[in-house]
Design an enzyme around this catalytic site. Structure first.
Site, PDB file in Angstrom:
ATOM      1  N   THR A 163       0.851  -1.185   0.000  1.00  0.00           N
ATOM      2  CA  THR A 163       0.000   0.000   0.000  1.00  0.00           C
ATOM      3  C   THR A 163       0.887   1.235   0.000  1.00  0.00           C
ATOM      4  O   THR A 163       1.795   1.337   0.826  1.00  0.00           O
ATOM      5  CB  THR A 163      -0.886   0.016   1.258  1.00  0.00           C
ATOM      6  OG1 THR A 163      -1.506  -1.260   1.380  1.00  0.00           O
ATOM      7  CG2 THR A 163      -1.950   1.082   1.146  1.00  0.00           C
ATOM      8  N   LYS A 165       2.178   4.659   0.905  1.00  0.00           N
ATOM      9  CA  LYS A 165       2.040   5.592   2.019  1.00  0.00           C
ATOM     10  C   LYS A 165       2.951   6.796   1.749  1.00  0.00           C
ATOM     11  O   LYS A 165       3.884   6.671   0.993  1.00  0.00           O
ATOM     12  CB  LYS A 165       2.462   4.922   3.339  1.00  0.00           C
ATOM     13  CG  LYS A 165       1.834   3.561   3.598  1.00  0.00           C
ATOM     14  CD  LYS A 165       0.470   3.685   4.205  1.00  0.00           C
ATOM     15  CE  LYS A 165      -0.128   2.298   4.484  1.00  0.00           C
ATOM     16  NZ  LYS A 165      -1.496   2.356   4.976  1.00  0.00           N
ATOM     17  N   LYS A 167      -0.671   7.732   2.991  1.00  0.00           N
ATOM     18  CA  LYS A 167      -1.871   7.418   2.226  1.00  0.00           C
ATOM     19  C   LYS A 167      -2.527   8.665   1.661  1.00  0.00           C
ATOM     20  O   LYS A 167      -3.182   8.615   0.641  1.00  0.00           O
ATOM     21  CB  LYS A 167      -2.847   6.599   3.057  1.00  0.00           C
ATOM     22  CG  LYS A 167      -3.215   7.168   4.411  1.00  0.00           C
ATOM     23  CD  LYS A 167      -4.412   6.430   4.972  1.00  0.00           C
ATOM     24  CE  LYS A 167      -4.045   5.391   5.997  1.00  0.00           C
ATOM     25  NZ  LYS A 167      -5.220   4.742   6.566  1.00  0.00           N
ATOM     26  N   LYS A 191      -0.826  -0.659  -4.183  1.00  0.00           N
ATOM     27  CA  LYS A 191      -2.233  -0.467  -3.848  1.00  0.00           C
ATOM     28  C   LYS A 191      -2.529   0.971  -3.461  1.00  0.00           C
ATOM     29  O   LYS A 191      -1.770   1.593  -2.729  1.00  0.00           O
ATOM     30  CB  LYS A 191      -2.585  -1.403  -2.683  1.00  0.00           C
ATOM     31  CG  LYS A 191      -3.942  -1.169  -2.063  1.00  0.00           C
ATOM     32  CD  LYS A 191      -4.197  -2.165  -0.946  1.00  0.00           C
ATOM     33  CE  LYS A 191      -5.479  -1.857  -0.209  1.00  0.00           C
ATOM     34  NZ  LYS A 191      -5.463  -0.560   0.457  1.00  0.00           N
ATOM     35  N   ASP A 193      -4.520   3.346  -1.100  1.00  0.00           N
ATOM     36  CA  ASP A 193      -5.131   3.160   0.206  1.00  0.00           C
ATOM     37  C   ASP A 193      -6.642   3.244   0.055  1.00  0.00           C
ATOM     38  O   ASP A 193      -7.153   3.826  -0.903  1.00  0.00           O
ATOM     39  CB  ASP A 193      -4.621   4.211   1.189  1.00  0.00           C
ATOM     40  CG  ASP A 193      -4.613   3.660   2.598  1.00  0.00           C
ATOM     41  OD1 ASP A 193      -5.692   3.664   3.209  1.00  0.00           O
ATOM     42  OD2 ASP A 193      -3.563   3.211   3.064  1.00  0.00           O
ATOM     43  N   GLU A 194      -7.361   2.680   1.036  1.00  0.00           N
ATOM     44  CA  GLU A 194      -8.824   2.641   0.913  1.00  0.00           C
ATOM     45  C   GLU A 194      -9.435   4.035   0.854  1.00  0.00           C
ATOM     46  O   GLU A 194     -10.467   4.240   0.232  1.00  0.00           O
ATOM     47  CB  GLU A 194      -9.444   1.845   2.061  1.00  0.00           C
ATOM     48  CG  GLU A 194      -9.231   2.414   3.454  1.00  0.00           C
ATOM     49  CD  GLU A 194      -7.912   1.983   4.085  1.00  0.00           C
ATOM     50  OE1 GLU A 194      -7.751   2.210   5.287  1.00  0.00           O
ATOM     51  OE2 GLU A 194      -7.045   1.424   3.367  1.00  0.00           O
ATOM     52  N   HIS A 284     -11.320  -3.935  -0.585  1.00  0.00           N
ATOM     53  CA  HIS A 284     -10.889  -3.544   0.755  1.00  0.00           C
ATOM     54  C   HIS A 284     -12.097  -3.544   1.680  1.00  0.00           C
ATOM     55  O   HIS A 284     -13.195  -3.177   1.273  1.00  0.00           O
ATOM     56  CB  HIS A 284     -10.231  -2.164   0.727  1.00  0.00           C
ATOM     57  CG  HIS A 284      -9.517  -1.855   2.007  1.00  0.00           C
ATOM     58  ND1 HIS A 284     -10.178  -1.448   3.138  1.00  0.00           N
ATOM     59  CD2 HIS A 284      -8.208  -1.919   2.338  1.00  0.00           C
ATOM     60  CE1 HIS A 284      -9.299  -1.281   4.122  1.00  0.00           C
ATOM     61  NE2 HIS A 284      -8.102  -1.561   3.666  1.00  0.00           N
ATOM     62  N   ARG A 285     -11.871  -3.924   2.949  1.00  0.00           N
ATOM     63  CA  ARG A 285     -12.997  -4.099   3.863  1.00  0.00           C
ATOM     64  C   ARG A 285     -13.131  -2.938   4.852  1.00  0.00           C
ATOM     65  O   ARG A 285     -13.603  -3.134   5.968  1.00  0.00           O
ATOM     66  CB  ARG A 285     -12.868  -5.428   4.602  1.00  0.00           C
ATOM     67  CG  ARG A 285     -11.596  -5.560   5.432  1.00  0.00           C
ATOM     68  CD  ARG A 285     -11.548  -6.899   6.160  1.00  0.00           C
ATOM     69  NE  ARG A 285     -10.348  -6.991   6.995  1.00  0.00           N
ATOM     70  CZ  ARG A 285     -10.188  -7.885   7.966  1.00  0.00           C
ATOM     71  NH1 ARG A 285     -11.140  -8.761   8.217  1.00  0.00           N
ATOM     72  NH2 ARG A 285      -9.089  -7.922   8.690  1.00  0.00           N
ATOM     73  N   HIS A 317      -9.195  -8.299   1.820  1.00  0.00           N
ATOM     74  CA  HIS A 317      -8.391  -8.243   3.041  1.00  0.00           C
ATOM     75  C   HIS A 317      -8.995  -9.172   4.086  1.00  0.00           C
ATOM     76  O   HIS A 317     -10.194  -9.171   4.297  1.00  0.00           O
ATOM     77  CB  HIS A 317      -8.339  -6.806   3.562  1.00  0.00           C
ATOM     78  CG  HIS A 317      -7.546  -5.922   2.657  1.00  0.00           C
ATOM     79  ND1 HIS A 317      -6.340  -5.387   3.026  1.00  0.00           N
ATOM     80  CD2 HIS A 317      -7.758  -5.520   1.390  1.00  0.00           C
ATOM     81  CE1 HIS A 317      -5.853  -4.678   2.004  1.00  0.00           C
ATOM     82  NE2 HIS A 317      -6.706  -4.753   1.008  1.00  0.00           N
ATOM     83  N   SER A 369      -2.572  -8.082   5.368  1.00  0.00           N
ATOM     84  CA  SER A 369      -2.039  -6.731   5.295  1.00  0.00           C
ATOM     85  C   SER A 369      -2.186  -6.068   6.648  1.00  0.00           C
ATOM     86  O   SER A 369      -3.189  -6.244   7.329  1.00  0.00           O
ATOM     87  CB  SER A 369      -2.821  -5.972   4.212  1.00  0.00           C
ATOM     88  OG  SER A 369      -2.706  -4.591   4.370  1.00  0.00           O
TER      89      SER A 369
END
Length: 465
Positions: A163, A165, A167, A191, A193-194, A284-285, A317, A369
């Site tokens: 991910t 960062k 973020k 990735k 970030d969410e 993503h959760r 995730h 993660s």
């Protein structure tokens, strides 16, 4: 021909211990904590009633339909060991109560209303059995594990991600630069970030363009297929699809969605688009702990995971077992199997209340993660096996020499673990030794090992049986 007006106990209609469940029923296991003085049968029956055909009083229009055909039934109640005031109530719902292919409707029925019920102090949905008759009305994951491996040409090992960062706050150009360095160093994926959607400091279109440039450059230099999870989550479904369309036009392999904040309707829409257009879908959760962290109220993550497999996603995730975020080993492996396998046996020691047969629904890759680094690699390889994505955010970008060496360290550690495992070595016992050996010939790995040798996140897991 009048009808008998008035209020009667739910259990007279909805508690049916002699009921034989049908293969087509959706079965639910609820952890029920009734108010003092409410017997468990009444509480279980109340849950069955309020989540299906019942209301608080008898109504005249009940006579216009067949309640026996449509009502939910509490068919079994068992006490919870060690909890005096709790019981597990098993409820069977006839298939006709649910709209085909709609996770949204399934949840609106089963958990939509009943959690605010006064007769209950708390209520938690622990597990659902989805019958093949219902799961076959869903497309499920856009591609699934095997098709993803074929598209990416990567076999015999877990996939590696990172991910990006910080973020929030990077410009699109610098963001793309970080993506390039990680992919160039040896990761398969980077990735969003969410919460990276389209903010003033970095609008989505700019990010997509610079990330695509990074992907193509890294692919050309490494000869490997690379991807970046472009987060298409947006304020409206239309905007989300617009972003997914742009990703497809750029020719990138994968997009991403926050399925709980975005909602199941949006998620299923995006999953259908992804299958039709050859995009992989990373899920993503974000927000899951709001729903699943309390032990006696809410919904267990295994239910959210099953729902995602129906709604559609190729990665999700699923906790780490070893890092900074929640996840008890056996329980985590229970829902990891529910995501990946076709047939999962009931196993209460892993929190699995029902045997689940997914028939032909593709599997989902679990993503580990959160707070993991090179020293965790043997444990992660051992716990999650080949069909997983291991994501090191800080564990890549926090490398003292920068992003690309951080990626190199992770890739070397992974390849060393996979090779050791294939040679028959025991990763659980010899893990540290395997990493030390590999770091002798990889200065990048040696530097990473030095930085993170003492880091631990030692707290009791909340998610226990």
């Amino acid at each position: 021909v009048g009808f008998k007006a008035g209020v009667k106990d739910y259990k007279l209609t909805y508690y049916t211990p002699e009921y034989e469940t049908k293969d087509t029923d959706i079965l639910a296991a609820f952890r029920v904590t009734p108010q003092p003085g409410v017997p468990p049968e009444e509480a279980g029956a109340a849950v069955a009633a309020e989540s299906s055909t019942g209301t608080w009083t008898t109504v005249w229009t009940d006579g216009l339909t067949s309640l026996d055909r449509y009502k939910g039934r509490c068919y079994h109640i068992e006490p919870v060991a060690g909890e005096e005031s709790q019981x597990i109530a098993y409820v069977a719902y006839p298939l006709d109560l649910f709209e085909e292919g709609s996770v949204t409707n399934m949840f609106t029925s089963i958990v939509g209303n009943v959690f605010g019920f006064k007769a209950l102090r708390a209520l938690r949905l622990e597990d659902l059995r989805i019958p093949p008759a219902y799961s076959k009305t869903f497309q499920g994951p856009p591609h699934g594990i095997q098709v993803e491996r074929d598209k990416l040409n990567k076999y015999g090992r877990p996939l590696l991600g990172c991910t990006i960062k910080p973020k929030l706050g990077l410009s699109a150009k610098n963001y793309g630069r970080a993506v390039y360095e990680c992919l160039r160093g040896g990761l398969d994926f980077t990735k969003d970030d969410e919460n990276v959607n389209s903010q003033p400091f970095m609008r989505w279109r700019d990010r997509f363009l610079f990330c695509a440039e990074a992907i193509y450059k890294a692919q050309a230099e490494t000869g490997e297929i690379k991807g970046h999870y472009l987060n298409a989550t947006a304020g409206t479904c239309e905007e989300m699809i617009k972003r997914a369309v742009f990703a497809r036009e750029l020719g990138v392999p994968i997009v991403m969605h926050d399925y709980l904040t975005g909602g199941f309707t949006a998620n299923t829409t995006l999953a259908h688009y992804c299958r039709d257009n050859g995009l992989l879908l990373h899920i993503h959760r974000a927000m899951h702990a709001v729903i699943d962290r309390q032990k006696n109220h809410g919904m267990h993550f295994r239910v959210l995971a099953k729902a995602l497999r129906m709604s559609g996603g190729d990665h999700i995730h699923a906790g780490t077992v070893v890092g900074k975020l929640e996840g008890e080993r056996e329980i985590t492996l229970g829902f990891v199997d529910l995501l990946r396998d076709d047939f999962i046996e009931k196993d209460r020691s892993r929190g699995i209340y029902f045997t689940q047969d997914w028939v032909s629904l593709p599997g989902v890759l679990p993503v580990a993660s959160g707070g993991i680094h090179v020293w965790h690699m043997p444990a992660l390889t051992e716990i999650f096996g080949d069909d997983s994505v291991l994501q090191f955010g800080g564990g890549t970008l926090g490398h003292p020499w920068g992003n690309a060496p951080g990626a190199v360290a992770n890739r070397v550690a992974l390849e060393a673990c996979v090779q050791a495992r294939n040679e028959g070595r025991d990763l659980a016992r010899e893990g540290n030794e395997i990493i030390r050996e590999a770091s002798k010939w990889s200065p990048e790995l040696a530097a990473a090992c030095e930085v993170w040798k003492e880091i631990k996140f030692e707290f009791e897991a909340m998610d226990t049986l």
